[in-house]
Design a protein around this motif. Sequence first.
Motif, mmCIF file in Angstrom:
data_model
loop_
_atom_site.group_PDB
_atom_site.id
_atom_site.type_symbol
_atom_site.label_atom_id
_atom_site.label_comp_id
_atom_site.label_asym_id
_atom_site.label_seq_id
_atom_site.Cartn_x
_atom_site.Cartn_y
_atom_site.Cartn_z
ATOM 1 N N VAL A 173 -0.386 1.250 8.810
ATOM 2 C CA VAL A 173 0.950 1.499 9.347
ATOM 3 C C VAL A 173 1.309 0.321 10.252
ATOM 4 O O VAL A 173 0.438 -0.243 10.923
ATOM 5 N N ARG A 183 0.785 1.923 14.605
ATOM 6 C CA ARG A 183 -0.637 1.907 14.271
ATOM 7 C C ARG A 183 -1.509 2.190 15.481
ATOM 8 O O ARG A 183 -2.414 3.005 15.428
ATOM 9 N N ASP A 230 -0.276 7.178 5.584
ATOM 10 C CA ASP A 230 0.624 6.281 4.863
ATOM 11 C C ASP A 230 2.044 6.647 5.278
ATOM 12 O O ASP A 230 2.536 7.714 4.920
ATOM 13 N N PHE A 231 2.652 5.782 6.059
ATOM 14 C CA PHE A 231 4.017 5.990 6.539
ATOM 15 C C PHE A 231 4.863 4.778 6.155
ATOM 16 O O PHE A 231 5.116 3.893 6.966
ATOM 17 N N PRO A 232 5.311 4.745 4.898
ATOM 18 C CA PRO A 232 6.065 3.585 4.433
ATOM 19 C C PRO A 232 7.502 3.521 4.967
ATOM 20 O O PRO A 232 8.134 2.473 4.877
ATOM 21 N N VAL A 233 7.993 4.614 5.519
ATOM 22 C CA VAL A 233 9.356 4.625 6.041
ATOM 23 C C VAL A 233 9.289 4.804 7.557
ATOM 24 O O VAL A 233 8.809 5.832 8.045
ATOM 25 N N GLY A 282 6.148 10.056 5.797
ATOM 26 C CA GLY A 282 4.892 9.715 5.156
ATOM 27 C C GLY A 282 3.920 10.868 5.138
ATOM 28 O O GLY A 282 4.302 12.027 5.297
ATOM 29 N N ILE A 338 -2.089 6.389 -4.131
ATOM 30 C CA ILE A 338 -1.115 5.732 -3.252
ATOM 31 C C ILE A 338 -0.674 4.397 -3.859
ATOM 32 O O ILE A 338 0.512 4.084 -3.910
ATOM 33 N N GLU A 339 -1.635 3.610 -4.345
ATOM 34 C CA GLU A 339 -1.305 2.301 -4.913
ATOM 35 C C GLU A 339 -0.500 2.409 -6.208
ATOM 36 O O GLU A 339 0.254 1.506 -6.537
ATOM 37 N N PHE A 389 8.264 8.456 -1.926
ATOM 38 C CA PHE A 389 8.577 8.932 -0.587
ATOM 39 C C PHE A 389 10.088 9.066 -0.459
ATOM 40 O O PHE A 389 10.780 8.159 -0.013
ATOM 41 N N SER A 437 4.455 14.345 -4.071
ATOM 42 C CA SER A 437 3.506 13.262 -3.825
ATOM 43 C C SER A 437 2.289 13.760 -3.056
ATOM 44 O O SER A 437 1.152 13.402 -3.370
ATOM 45 N N TYR A 473 2.656 16.220 5.354
ATOM 46 C CA TYR A 473 3.679 15.209 5.112
ATOM 47 C C TYR A 473 4.895 15.489 5.984
ATOM 48 O O TYR A 473 5.156 16.617 6.382
#
Length: 179
Positions: A26, A31, A68-71, A87, A104-105, A110, A118, A144
């Motif tokens: 993150v 992080r 995993d927090f992509p946003v 995430g 995840i990959e 999301f 997901s 989530y």
Amino acid sequence: MTIVDKNYGWKSAPQDPEVVYIAIPVLEPYRDYIEKALVSVVRSHGLKPVVVENVSMYDLKGRIVITDFPVIGRSDWMLSKERYVSGILYYSYAGDAKSAVETIENGLVFSEGEISNSANKLCQTSKERLLSMRIVNQSCAVAYWWNMKAKVGMLSGGDPYKLIANEIASQLDQFLRSA
């Protein structure tokens, strides 16, 4: 406690259930806050937290936690500041890092309408792998959030990053209590 019958080829995982490997890919400053909160929760359960960059190297060696927090985002106003994330938090008692990283990959979606699917996909993929490997404990949990916001007034001295990290850590605390 699970009794494992070696005659049928079933085995236990992880190698060391007292160790929790934590991966936090993150962006800063999230992080640092999330790491501190998760490490604190793991220690409060008498377990040994180990923060790692490449969690795949620790597949089935200890419990696994992946965030995993992509946003992520922010809004600042004259009298308040707001931070938000979307995430997941993945927890595997057996330490199934391989399934989670591959899932995840390969592209989790999301979005507001798909984040639940997901999250379910993560545990489903893990359970399928562990079953094929004949591993007894297939415990997996995913929390989530879609657009989780923390807003504090400028004069309050509050920290929205800390509020978000504490919410994420409270979910890990629930997972560890039920494991």
